[in-house]
Design an enzyme around this catalytic site. Structure first.
Site, short mmCIF file in Angstrom:
data_model
loop_
_atom_site.label_atom_id
_atom_site.label_comp_id
_atom_site.label_asym_id
_atom_site.label_seq_id
_atom_site.Cartn_x
_atom_site.Cartn_y
_atom_site.Cartn_z
N HIS A 137 -8.97 -9.33 -5.51
CA HIS A 137 -8.21 -8.57 -4.51
C HIS A 137 -9.08 -8.42 -3.26
CE1 HIS A 137 -5.33 -6.08 -2.70
NE2 HIS A 137 -5.34 -5.01 -3.48
N HIS A 160 -1.87 -18.12 -1.68
CA HIS A 160 -1.46 -16.71 -1.73
C HIS A 160 -0.28 -16.56 -2.68
CE1 HIS A 160 0.14 -12.80 -0.33
NE2 HIS A 160 -1.12 -12.55 -0.04
N ASP A 220 -8.27 -13.73 3.80
CA ASP A 220 -9.71 -13.75 3.56
C ASP A 220 -10.41 -14.95 4.18
OD1 ASP A 220 -9.78 -11.39 1.85
OD2 ASP A 220 -8.64 -12.61 0.44
#
Length: 448
Positions: free
Chosen positions: A274, A325, A384
């Site tokens: 996460h 994702h 990210d």
């Protein structure tokens, strides 16, 4: 029996007691990870706060990939971010107001809200002392402990009335940057042997400016502060289904106190699947810079990326971190914005060559993952992929990458907690698990 052996024996027995055949999930109609067979999330709630769109559905219900969109209280993220970039102004406090209230503030309301947050940034002296006593600990753990400690100093910690929830939310949003900055400075002193600096937040500064001041004193530029501000905005909310926000909603549904619920969210965000993923991307990028000799050679890049996917290189996880994702397919709108921001910052920092290399890693990574998995579902770079590179260019240490994520997401967490405790017909969230173990006959202790 030796205690050490007993631990080993118990651990070894778990191998059998935890065995659940993968096919059993399909047999009983269980949605593993709360995901449907087509990859979409199982619908478990309704919200007015955030909306994450990564695909559309055809008339027959089939998922159709689409450009990713993210909405805050009905406003598309790009429509909120672009004016801030054009006007070169700070906006995290404005977005926090929007997510908490559902309305964009006018100038007077925004000024008052910023002042309110600024007034609440200082920590109770006892909290500061306790952070100092926790030298060397993981900063996410210090953050969670400090949040739980706030319960002790709150004159009305268990009150879940709307007014009290809003007061607690504002205090948490304001104090997260200070807790994280203090915790890092203690870590820097105790672990790295550096001088200890505790700088208190300044009046009249935004959260992004104050955070950089508390971490770096005056060693940052205006662009650094605006980039951090936009990173906070982009990470502030991501719907009710992401793991940490769902954790906050699940715990809130029990009517536990705010601090216990938020501490649970911090524990969720800490996980490497996460909030900890940005560090994985940065470390992978450092590795690729070292092991790929020609940063412009597509063939060399592809060859090495396939080695990653085949578990032959780097950490042998079989992953290209930052690619893919759970919801977004063709694009992640957060990554699209961060890609532009990273380019602007790279020019100021003289790191254009690294930026161009990172863009090639994204471009080829998407192609390689798609080909390797032989999947028809598009994949894209996620949040990210560029966030860690931006943190690095600003000069922020990786020990606080995930805490900064929490510093942003506390806005979404508190907004969802308020909603969970204030909509009509609320109930404790209590899903079911199917037990597939056959009953056993009890065996007396003397006969075992």
């Amino acid at each position: 029996m030796k205690k050490e052996y007993l631990i080993y024996k118990l651990s070894d027995e778990v191998k059998n007691s935890c065995k659940i055949p993968r096919e059993a999930f399909g047999e009983y109609g269980v949605k593993r990870g709360l995901r449907n067979e087509d990859g979409s999330g199982v619908l478990v709630g309704l919200t007015n706060i955030g909306n994450v769109i990564g695909y559309e559905r055809d008339d027959d219900g089939t998922l159709k990939p689409s450009a990713g969109k993210l909405y805050y209280r009905g406003y598309e993220l790009n429509d909120l971010v672009e004016p801030l970039l054009h006007e070169k102004r700070f906006g995290f406090e404005e977005i926090a107001y929007l997510l908490l209230s559902g309305q964009l503030p006018d100038e007077e309301e925004l000024a008052a809200f910023r002042e309110l947050l600024n007034d609440n940034m200082l920590l109770d002296h006892r909290t500061t002392v306790n952070i100092i006593d926790l030298e060397g600990s993981n900063i996410m753990n210090i953050l969670a402990r400090s949040v739980l400690e706030m319960y002790t100093y709150d004159p009305n910690p268990d009150d879940i009335s709307r007014d009290n929830l809003m007061r607690q939310s504002i205090e948490l949003i304001a104090k997260f940057p200070t807790i994280i900055a203090y915790a890092y400075n203690i870590y820097r002193h105790s672990v790295q042997g550096r001088s200890l600096h505790i700088r208190h937040p300044l009046e009249g500064k935004t959260i992004a400016e104050n955070f950089l001041y508390m971490i770096k004193h005056e060693d940052y530029t205006e662009l650094d502060a605006r980039m951090l501000d936009l990173l906070l905005i982009i990470q502030a909310e991501h719907g009710g289904g992401n793991n940490s926000t769902f954790t906050v909603r699940v715990t809130s549904s029990t009517r536990t106190d705010t601090y216990s619920s938020i501490a649970a969210g911090i524990g969720s965000l800490k996980g490497p699947l996460h909030g900890g993923a940005n560090i994985k991307v940065v470390n992978m990028f450092h590795h690729l810079k070292e092991y790929i000799s020609d940063w412009k050679n597509i063939d060399e890049i592809d060859t090495y990326l396939y080695r990653l996917l085949n578990k032959e290189a780097y950490d042998k996880s079989g992953l290209i971190y930052g690619i893919g994702h759970a919801v977004y397919t063709m694009s992640d709108p957060r990554a699209v914005q961060l890609k532009k921001l990273a380019g602007e910052l790279a020019k100021e920092k003289g790191r254009e060559e690294e930026y161009e290399f990172l863009k090639l890693i994204e471009q080829e990574g998407v192609k390689c993952v798609t080909a390797f998995r032989k999947s028809t579902k598009p994949v894209c770079a996620n949040l990210d992929f560029y966030s860690g590179f931006i943190y690095e260019m600003i000069g922020l240490p990786e020990e606080i990458y995930t805490p900064i994520f929490a510093m942003a997401r506390i806005v979404g967490w508190t907004a969802h907690r308020i909603e969970e405790l204030n909509f009509e017909g609320r109930r404790i969230i209590r899903p079911a698990y199917k037990n597939i173990l056959s009953p056993k006959a009890y065996v007396p202790l003397s006969e075992r």
